[in-house]
Design an enzyme around this catalytic site. Structure first.
Site, PDB file in Angstrom:
ATOM      1  N   ARG A 215      17.419  80.742  48.997  1.00 49.68           N
ATOM      2  CA  ARG A 215      17.136  79.417  48.501  1.00 49.68           C
ATOM      3  C   ARG A 215      16.596  78.450  49.348  1.00 49.68           C
ATOM      4  NH1 ARG A 215      22.211  76.380  45.921  1.00 49.68           N
ATOM      5  NH2 ARG A 215      22.408  75.953  48.106  1.00 49.68           N
TER       6      ARG A 215
ATOM      7  N   LYS B 128      28.378  78.508  41.744  1.00 53.65           N
ATOM      8  CA  LYS B 128      28.973  77.466  40.835  1.00 53.65           C
ATOM      9  C   LYS B 128      28.132  76.374  40.178  1.00 53.65           C
ATOM     10  CE  LYS B 128      30.517  75.197  44.619  1.00 53.65           C
ATOM     11  NZ  LYS B 128      30.123  76.064  45.811  1.00 53.65           N
TER      12      LYS B 128
ATOM     13  N   ARG C 289      16.441  73.282  50.467  1.00 54.07           N
ATOM     14  CA  ARG C 289      17.701  72.360  50.805  1.00 54.07           C
ATOM     15  C   ARG C 289      17.947  72.293  52.166  1.00 54.07           C
ATOM     16  NH1 ARG C 289      23.142  72.969  47.064  1.00 54.07           N
ATOM     17  NH2 ARG C 289      24.187  72.754  49.112  1.00 54.07           N
TER      18      ARG C 289
ATOM     19  N   ARG D 230      29.021  75.869  57.091  1.00 48.46           N
ATOM     20  CA  ARG D 230      29.762  75.632  55.587  1.00 48.46           C
ATOM     21  C   ARG D 230      31.001  76.780  55.165  1.00 48.46           C
ATOM     22  NH1 ARG D 230      24.216  75.526  52.615  1.00 48.46           N
ATOM     23  NH2 ARG D 230      25.245  75.530  50.561  1.00 48.46           N
TER      24      ARG D 230
ATOM     25  N   ARG E 268      37.463  70.022  47.297  1.00 48.52           N
ATOM     26  CA  ARG E 268      37.422  70.819  48.263  1.00 48.52           C
ATOM     27  C   ARG E 268      38.412  70.881  49.254  1.00 48.52           C
ATOM     28  NH1 ARG E 268      31.643  71.335  47.681  1.00 48.52           N
ATOM     29  NH2 ARG E 268      30.685  72.525  49.260  1.00 48.52           N
TER      30      ARG E 268
HETATM   31  P1  AP5 Z   1      24.314  78.021  43.089  1.00 44.26           P
HETATM   32  O1  AP5 Z   1      24.635  78.225  41.726  1.00 44.26           O
HETATM   33  O2  AP5 Z   1      23.129  76.915  43.836  1.00 44.26           O
HETATM   34  O3  AP5 Z   1      25.612  78.159  43.983  1.00 44.26           O
HETATM   35  P2  AP5 Z   1      26.610  77.171  44.485  1.00 44.26           P
HETATM   36  O4  AP5 Z   1      28.012  77.750  44.786  1.00 44.26           O
HETATM   37  O5  AP5 Z   1      26.381  75.872  43.578  1.00 44.26           O
HETATM   38  O6  AP5 Z   1      26.288  76.851  46.153  1.00 44.26           O
HETATM   39  P3  AP5 Z   1      25.878  75.325  46.820  1.00 44.26           P
HETATM   40  O7  AP5 Z   1      25.136  75.529  47.927  1.00 44.26           O
HETATM   41  O8  AP5 Z   1      25.658  74.426  45.891  1.00 44.26           O
HETATM   42  O9  AP5 Z   1      27.587  75.322  47.160  1.00 44.26           O
HETATM   43  P4  AP5 Z   1      28.158  74.222  48.434  1.00 44.26           P
HETATM   44  O10 AP5 Z   1      29.332  74.459  47.893  1.00 44.26           O
HETATM   45  O11 AP5 Z   1      27.888  74.661  49.614  1.00 44.26           O
HETATM   46  O12 AP5 Z   1      27.010  72.868  47.944  1.00 44.26           O
HETATM   47  P5  AP5 Z   1      27.411  71.538  47.354  1.00 44.26           P
HETATM   48  O13 AP5 Z   1      26.253  71.120  46.733  1.00 44.26           O
HETATM   49  O14 AP5 Z   1      28.729  71.691  46.537  1.00 44.26           O
HETATM   50  O15 AP5 Z   1      23.606  79.487  43.635  1.00 44.26           O
HETATM   51  C1  AP5 Z   1      22.876  79.886  45.077  1.00 44.26           C
HETATM   52  C2  AP5 Z   1      21.759  80.596  44.952  1.00 44.26           C
HETATM   53  O16 AP5 Z   1      22.252  82.032  44.512  1.00 44.26           O
HETATM   54  C3  AP5 Z   1      20.948  80.163  44.162  1.00 44.26           C
HETATM   55  O17 AP5 Z   1      19.615  80.213  44.417  1.00 44.26           O
HETATM   56  C4  AP5 Z   1      21.074  80.867  42.834  1.00 44.26           C
HETATM   57  O18 AP5 Z   1      19.785  81.086  41.804  1.00 44.26           O
HETATM   58  C5  AP5 Z   1      21.566  82.346  43.528  1.00 44.26           C
HETATM   59  N1  AP5 Z   1      22.514  82.965  42.570  1.00 44.26           N
HETATM   60  C6  AP5 Z   1      23.471  82.297  41.529  1.00 44.26           C
HETATM   61  N2  AP5 Z   1      24.385  83.418  40.798  1.00 44.26           N
HETATM   62  C7  AP5 Z   1      23.599  84.471  41.444  1.00 44.26           C
HETATM   63  C8  AP5 Z   1      23.884  85.755  41.121  1.00 44.26           C
HETATM   64  N3  AP5 Z   1      25.032  86.140  40.254  1.00 44.26           N
HETATM   65  N4  AP5 Z   1      23.258  86.772  41.639  1.00 44.26           N
HETATM   66  C9  AP5 Z   1      22.171  86.489  42.363  1.00 44.26           C
HETATM   67  N5  AP5 Z   1      21.887  85.412  42.842  1.00 44.26           N
HETATM   68  C10 AP5 Z   1      22.562  84.464  42.382  1.00 44.26           C
HETATM   69  O19 AP5 Z   1      27.925  70.553  48.650  1.00 44.26           O
HETATM   70  C11 AP5 Z   1      26.867  70.359  49.837  1.00 44.26           C
HETATM   71  C12 AP5 Z   1      27.673  69.502  50.731  1.00 44.26           C
HETATM   72  O20 AP5 Z   1      28.008  68.160  50.248  1.00 44.26           O
HETATM   73  C13 AP5 Z   1      28.930  70.239  51.337  1.00 44.26           C
HETATM   74  O21 AP5 Z   1      28.750  71.042  52.435  1.00 44.26           O
HETATM   75  C14 AP5 Z   1      29.666  68.753  51.716  1.00 44.26           C
HETATM   76  O22 AP5 Z   1      29.016  68.359  53.036  1.00 44.26           O
HETATM   77  C15 AP5 Z   1      29.208  67.795  50.817  1.00 44.26           C
HETATM   78  N6  AP5 Z   1      30.156  67.793  49.877  1.00 44.26           N
HETATM   79  C16 AP5 Z   1      29.941  68.175  48.423  1.00 44.26           C
HETATM   80  N7  AP5 Z   1      31.242  68.171  47.653  1.00 44.26           N
HETATM   81  C17 AP5 Z   1      32.088  67.384  48.504  1.00 44.26           C
HETATM   82  C18 AP5 Z   1      33.523  67.323  48.450  1.00 44.26           C
HETATM   83  N8  AP5 Z   1      34.229  67.273  47.338  1.00 44.26           N
HETATM   84  N9  AP5 Z   1      34.209  66.876  49.487  1.00 44.26           N
HETATM   85  C19 AP5 Z   1      33.631  66.536  50.621  1.00 44.26           C
HETATM   86  N10 AP5 Z   1      32.320  67.017  50.855  1.00 44.26           N
HETATM   87  C20 AP5 Z   1      31.633  67.470  49.862  1.00 44.26           C
HETATM   88 MG    MG Z   2      25.932  73.770  43.847  1.00 48.08          MG
END
Ligand code: AP5
Ligand code: MG
Length: 190
Positions: free
Chosen positions: A128, A14, A134, A145, A89
């Site tokens: 990562r 994402k 992280r 997660r 979410r």
């Molecule tokens: P990346 O692009 O970082 O993926 P991502 O989908 O953004 O993953 P996140 O870990 O950020 O998702 P998340 O939903 O768990 O975390 P968030 O911060 O939203 O890619 C991941 C890795 O893969 C990178 O190293 C990248 O380089 C690599 N990659 C990408 N594309 C690739 C490809 N095609 N091939 C190979 N490698 C690739 O949320 C974190 C926490 O915050 C949640 O757990 C929750 O506690 C809280 N939170 C956030 N939003 C909410 C909400 N709306 N409601 C409630 N709690 C929330």
């Molecule tokens: Mg992200």
């Protein structure tokens, strides 16, 4: 106004694809995960609360998250539109987002689902975690997660299908191919 929801499991890409979408369409990027991590860094009350949920791989309560999102939306100055990364979410968050946008005479233009097998998600996030440190990128928290995603977030696929906004993207493979599939999907909904 172009309002894109980028959707998928933890590690589905994402954040990575949002950067490219922002560059191509000139959108604002709201990543709720980034917003929360910034709060944790400053040591605010909200940050402390958020940390207790994030460290456990759990979601921040809906009411709080919706308030944070609404405040971010209110502060935008660029009127081209928004890419919502990591929000909504839950079904409750999706309903709130629709209401917030409808009040402004807008709606979600497209919901882009990045589909990636769990094995690959685990590999990406462990890697990562080793590189960037992280705190929630460790095997135990990643597993939590993924469970939370499957139980609380995955049902949004059907919710957005019913709303006519859902676009499926194979999120496994080359970044360029995934991005061009996303662009084709967005353009088909514009
Ligand atoms: P990346 O692009 O970082 O993926 P991502 O989908 O953004 O993953 P996140 O870990 O950020 O998702 P998340 O939903 O768990 O975390 P968030 O911060 O939203 O890619 C991941 C890795 O893969 C990178 O190293 C990248 O380089 C690599 N990659 C990408 N594309 C690739 C490809 N095609 N091939 C190979 N490698 C690739 O949320 C974190 C926490 O915050 C949640 O757990 C929750 O506690 C809280 N939170 C956030 N939003 C909410 C909400 N709306 N409601 C409630 N709690 C929330
Ligand atoms: Mg992200």
């Amino acid at each position: 106004m172009l309002n894109i929801v980028i959707f998928g499991a933890p590690g589905s890409g994402k954040g990575t694809q949002s950067e490219r979408i922002v560059e191509k369409y000139g959108l604002n990027h709201i990543s709720t995960g980034d917003v929360l991590r910034a709060e944790i860094k400053t040591g605010s009350k909200l940050g402390k609360l958020a940390q207790s949920f994030i460290d456990n791989g759990q979601l921040i309560p809906d009411d709080l998250m919706v308030d944070i999102l609404a405040a971010k939306l209110d502060n935008l100055t660029n009127r081209k539109g928004v890419i919502f990364d990591g929000f909504p979410r839950t079904i409750k968050q999706a309903e709130s987002l629709k209401k917030l946008l409808n009040k402004r005479g807008e709606d979600v233009t497209a919901m882009i689902e990045l589909d990636v097998p769990e094995e690959e998600l685990m590999t990406r996030l462990i890697k990562r975690g080793e590189e960037s440190g992280r705190a929630d990128d460790n095997e135990e928290t990643i597993k939590k997660r993924l469970i939370v995603y499957n139980e609380q977030t995955a049902p949004l696929k059907d919710w957005y299908k019913n709303d006519g906004k859902h676009c499926y993207i194979n999120g496994l493979g080359e970044l360029d191919r995934i991005f061009s599939d996303i662009v084709a999907a967005i353009d088909s909904k514009m």
